[in-house]
Design an enzyme around this catalytic site. Sequence first.
Site, mmCIF file in Angstrom:
data_model
loop_
_atom_site.group_PDB
_atom_site.id
_atom_site.type_symbol
_atom_site.label_atom_id
_atom_site.label_comp_id
_atom_site.label_asym_id
_atom_site.label_seq_id
_atom_site.Cartn_x
_atom_site.Cartn_y
_atom_site.Cartn_z
ATOM 1 N N CYS A 45 20.396 -30.160 -49.280
ATOM 2 C CA CYS A 45 20.499 -29.377 -48.046
ATOM 3 C C CYS A 45 21.409 -30.011 -47.005
ATOM 4 O O CYS A 45 21.682 -29.404 -45.977
ATOM 5 C CB CYS A 45 19.115 -29.152 -47.449
ATOM 6 S SG CYS A 45 18.312 -30.670 -46.938
ATOM 7 N N CYS A 100 11.882 -32.238 -46.246
ATOM 8 C CA CYS A 100 12.096 -32.874 -44.933
ATOM 9 C C CYS A 100 11.061 -33.962 -44.682
ATOM 10 O O CYS A 100 11.388 -35.038 -44.178
ATOM 11 C CB CYS A 100 12.031 -31.824 -43.824
ATOM 12 S SG CYS A 100 13.309 -30.558 -43.956
#
Length: 167
Positions: A69, A138
Amino acid sequence: MAAAGAFRLRRAASALLLRSPRLPARELSAPARLYHKKVVDHYENPRNVGSLDKTSKNVGTGLVGAPACGDVMKLQIQVDEKGKIVDARFKTFGCGSAIASSSLATEWVKGKTVEEALTIKNTDIAKELCLPPVKLHCSMLAEDAIKAALADYKLKQEPKKGEAEKK
């Protein structure tokens, strides 16, 4: 200058999506609904943003990234002579969940010993922030950044070859 403008634009857009009196909560757009209020809080009011002196012996730096990402996270810890983390800072280039995970991680490591900080897991971060499954990477970045910062700190504590021979 362009980065500051982009930040203000994102903040204004999120404010409109999340707090507009014309949009009841049930009618929020899909992107706004993906983020829990804890993520939005850490994104709009990030804690402990900044840097510490990476050349200092009592500062550990962890730099990690997610190629999938494009998120990049730098987390730094400052440890006192008793082995307690007295300060933590971060800089993150990434989505709201990555910024929130970094911010929360710095809050959690402060006041912990080096060994206690090693027990922080991405699942705990994800649970606290109510991250959706597509954003779990994340929280993994935050855990990896903590571990990398702790490893860097520990490496700096080892005596140098020349120092060990002198003693």
